[in-house]
Design a protein around this motif. Structure first.
Motif, PDB file in Angstrom:
ATOM      1  N   GLY A  74     103.979  24.662  42.685  1.00  0.00           N
ATOM      2  CA  GLY A  74     104.300  26.087  42.727  1.00  0.00           C
ATOM      3  C   GLY A  74     104.409  26.717  41.356  1.00  0.00           C
ATOM      4  O   GLY A  74     104.760  27.891  41.241  1.00  0.00           O
ATOM      5  N   GLY A  75     104.146  25.937  40.320  1.00  0.00           N
ATOM      6  CA  GLY A  75     104.330  26.448  38.966  1.00  0.00           C
ATOM      7  C   GLY A  75     105.494  25.734  38.299  1.00  0.00           C
ATOM      8  O   GLY A  75     106.226  24.975  38.957  1.00  0.00           O
ATOM      9  N   MET A  76     105.665  25.966  37.002  1.00  0.00           N
ATOM     10  CA  MET A  76     106.765  25.304  36.306  1.00  0.00           C
ATOM     11  C   MET A  76     107.982  26.228  36.329  1.00  0.00           C
ATOM     12  O   MET A  76     108.135  27.121  35.493  1.00  0.00           O
ATOM     13  N   CYS A  77     108.815  25.975  37.311  1.00  0.00           N
ATOM     14  CA  CYS A  77     109.841  26.969  37.627  1.00  0.00           C
ATOM     15  C   CYS A  77     111.243  26.380  37.562  1.00  0.00           C
ATOM     16  O   CYS A  77     111.475  25.245  37.963  1.00  0.00           O
ATOM     17  N   LEU A  78     112.167  27.182  37.069  1.00  0.00           N
ATOM     18  CA  LEU A  78     113.581  26.857  37.173  1.00  0.00           C
ATOM     19  C   LEU A  78     114.072  27.560  38.435  1.00  0.00           C
ATOM     20  O   LEU A  78     114.216  28.789  38.454  1.00  0.00           O
ATOM     21  N   ALA A  97     117.852  22.897  38.085  1.00  0.00           N
ATOM     22  CA  ALA A  97     116.756  21.997  38.449  1.00  0.00           C
ATOM     23  C   ALA A  97     115.441  22.712  38.215  1.00  0.00           C
ATOM     24  O   ALA A  97     115.317  23.919  38.466  1.00  0.00           O
ATOM     25  N   ILE A  98     114.482  21.926  37.743  1.00  0.00           N
ATOM     26  CA  ILE A  98     113.181  22.459  37.339  1.00  0.00           C
ATOM     27  C   ILE A  98     112.092  21.576  37.920  1.00  0.00           C
ATOM     28  O   ILE A  98     112.159  20.349  37.850  1.00  0.00           O
ATOM     29  N   SER A  99     111.078  22.222  38.467  1.00  0.00           N
ATOM     30  CA  SER A  99     109.870  21.501  38.893  1.00  0.00           C
ATOM     31  C   SER A  99     108.801  21.751  37.838  1.00  0.00           C
ATOM     32  O   SER A  99     108.431  22.903  37.616  1.00  0.00           O
ATOM     33  N   ALA A 100     108.283  20.677  37.203  1.00  0.00           N
ATOM     34  CA  ALA A 100     108.690  19.310  37.365  1.00  0.00           C
ATOM     35  C   ALA A 100     109.218  18.832  36.014  1.00  0.00           C
ATOM     36  O   ALA A 100     108.469  18.391  35.158  1.00  0.00           O
ATOM     37  N   ALA A 101     110.526  18.948  35.875  1.00  0.00           N
ATOM     38  CA  ALA A 101     111.195  18.449  34.679  1.00  0.00           C
ATOM     39  C   ALA A 101     112.403  17.619  35.091  1.00  0.00           C
ATOM     40  O   ALA A 101     112.708  16.608  34.467  1.00  0.00           O
ATOM     41  N   GLY A 102     113.094  18.047  36.154  1.00  0.00           N
ATOM     42  CA  GLY A 102     114.234  17.308  36.640  1.00  0.00           C
ATOM     43  C   GLY A 102     115.480  18.159  36.703  1.00  0.00           C
ATOM     44  O   GLY A 102     115.414  19.394  36.789  1.00  0.00           O
ATOM     45  N   ALA A 103     116.630  17.473  36.638  1.00  0.00           N
ATOM     46  CA  ALA A 103     117.921  18.147  36.685  1.00  0.00           C
ATOM     47  C   ALA A 103     118.558  18.076  35.299  1.00  0.00           C
ATOM     48  O   ALA A 103     118.360  17.106  34.553  1.00  0.00           O
ATOM     49  N   PHE A 104     119.343  19.114  34.978  1.00  0.00           N
ATOM     50  CA  PHE A 104     119.977  19.218  33.665  1.00  0.00           C
ATOM     51  C   PHE A 104     121.399  19.750  33.847  1.00  0.00           C
ATOM     52  O   PHE A 104     121.663  20.541  34.749  1.00  0.00           O
TER      53      PHE A 104
END
Lengths: 98, 371
Positions: B156-160, B176-183
């Protein structure tokens, strides 16, 4: 007085139902028209130009006197017939999708 | 008597659904902002008539709308989301560097105490805040400093897309961010730490246990247990009991552990809801049966909730922000589908009713209780 024709989504965002009459000072360019449009209808700010780059959004097109002038630049004077109000300035959402 | 208001964002406008406390007779208002995508709408807990809407369009960019009267009238706010400093690059789908560029707001998270303060999660992934009700936005750039060059877009894009604020300590934030993870941040978003230990993504990452890069779909917390977080990852339903330091899988007996939303019951911190979806390639329920799964035990042991939901030939999806709970007793649970249905349960999920059947594809559902 310049007549600007907006796509339906931007008319509803601006709260208008008809074409827009604009007084544009100085040299009339697509950029000057967008400036005047945003000043008159603040909800339109950022919808035609990307705020980060100042460039025309890629799915926004400018038509004048039967020609697509989108790629002539925001600072290039538009045709005299549009400046004099004999022809409208069309802001068009690019044809994409079904 | 209290009322419940559902704020429904769709691909072609917004809808506001209202009902009294019985939640059996709904009034539908809309479409608002017809023809525009409404990724998210959310009300301020500090002032339930203060609503924020993320209105966007592939042609015309982002618009931020605000209402101060519960959605009767709206005013456009500032739509300039300027990244701080050098934008740098993230990874593109093909692994090459790609410059950060703002595309849209995915999620608004208003403060519980100040109607003028809210966070905005955006694409390309970053966190912004406003202290003046959306009249101006400032990035919290410390987040992108956490290995942002290795983040990559999900489908869906690089989204927070997820912002969780610990109610017992509002300086403690999770995103949470796709696709980076949780922070996690413990200083109101100034500095951040990746909290992805225990996540395993063997089909998406060359290093399945990488520190960043995981496709987290949603995170949920109950305010009574702020150290416990639940996560629906791309695959796997996960839980942490130490604020994200380590995660363990709680997928248990789910028919599929792929899905998008996850929510926690308003009054039962160990009761969790998910909607299993068959796979990342087949975004519809397993066996064509639309089932919400509920765990009363904080995961692992799940029961299917089916009463009132289609149990054959159902091939819709439920997106990450399209599920919500109210604070009534019994707890109301709500979700919208990509087929345009909005389902409501006024009994903790035991039974469901279609409030709407034919809206545009639903992107988000948020429940508000109006005193």
């Amino acid at each position: 007085m310049i007549t600007v024709v907006l796509p339906a989504q931007l008319r509803s965002l601006a709260g208008i139902t008809d074409d827009v009459g604009l007084d544009v000072a100085g040299t009339v360019t697509p950029g000057a028209i967008v400036d005047a449009l945003e000043a008159k209808y603040p909800p339109l700010k950022g919808t035609l130009r990307d705020p980060a780059t100042g460039r025309r959004r890629s799915f926004v097109r400018f038509f004048a006197c039967g020609a697509d002038i989108s790629h002539e630049g925001l600072d290039v004077p538009i045709p005299e017939a549009v400046v004099l109000g004999a022809q409208p300035f069309y802001i068009v959402g690019a044809m994409a999708g079904g | 008597m209290s009322k419940v208001r559902l704020l429904v964002g769709t691909r072609k406008g917004a809808f506001i659904l209202t009902a009294d406390a019985r939640r059996d007779n709904w009034h539908v208002k809309g479409p608002l902002f017809g023809g525009w995508e409404i990724y998210h709408m959310k009300g301020s807990p500090a002032d339930t008539n203060r609503l924020y809407a993320a209105q966007s369009h592939g042609w015309f960019g982002q618009v931020v709308q605000r209402s101060d009267d519960g959605g009767d009238t709206w005013e456009t706010m500032n739509n300039e989301f300027a990244y701080e400093g050098e934008v740098g690059t993230h990874m593109f789908y093909d692994g090459t560097p790609h410059p950060w560029a703002f595309k849209r707001v995915w999620h608004f998270e208003p403060s519980r105490t100040d109607p003028d303060f809210l966070y905005a999660g955006v694409e390309d992934a970053a966190l912004f805040s406003s202290r003046d009700g959306g009249k101006s936005w400032q990035e919290l750039p410390g987040l992108r400093a956490v290995k942002g060059s290795l983040w990559q877009p999900g489908a869906g894009g690089m989204c927070l897309h997820t912002i969780v604020v610990d109610q017992s300590d509002p300086d403690r934030l999770y995103v949470a961010i796709s696709a980076a993870g949780a922070f996690r941040s413990v200083d109101a978003g100034q500095t951040w730490k990746p909290i992805n230990c225990g996540l395993v993504s063997p089909y998406e990452l060359p290093d399945p246990s990488a520190e960043v890069g995981h496709c987290v779909h949603s995170i949920a917390m109950h305010p009574a247990k702020p150290n416990v977080l639940y996560m629906q990852k791309h695959w796997d339903v996960m839980k942490t009991e130490n604020s994200g330091d380590t995660w363990s899988e709680i997928s248990g007996n789910l028919p599929s552990d792929f899905g998008f939303p996850i929510v926690v019951h308003s009054h039962q911190p160990d009761t969790v809801y998910v909607v299993p979806i068959k796979s990342d390639g087949e975004h519809y329920p397993p066996e064509g049966k639309l089932r919400v799964y509920r765990s009363h035990t904080g995961g692992n042991d799940w029961e299917a909730l089916t009463r009132g939901l289609p149990q054959e030939h159902c091939y819709v999806n439920v997106l990450r922000d399209a599920m919500s709970v109210d604070t009534m007793d019994p707890c109301g649970v709500y979700f919208g589908t990509t087929g345009g249905q909005v389902y409501a349960s006024a009994d903790d999920g035991d039974s469901w009713t279609a409030v709407c059947r034919d809206l545009p594809a639903v992107l988000s559902v948020e429940a508000q209780v109006i005193p």
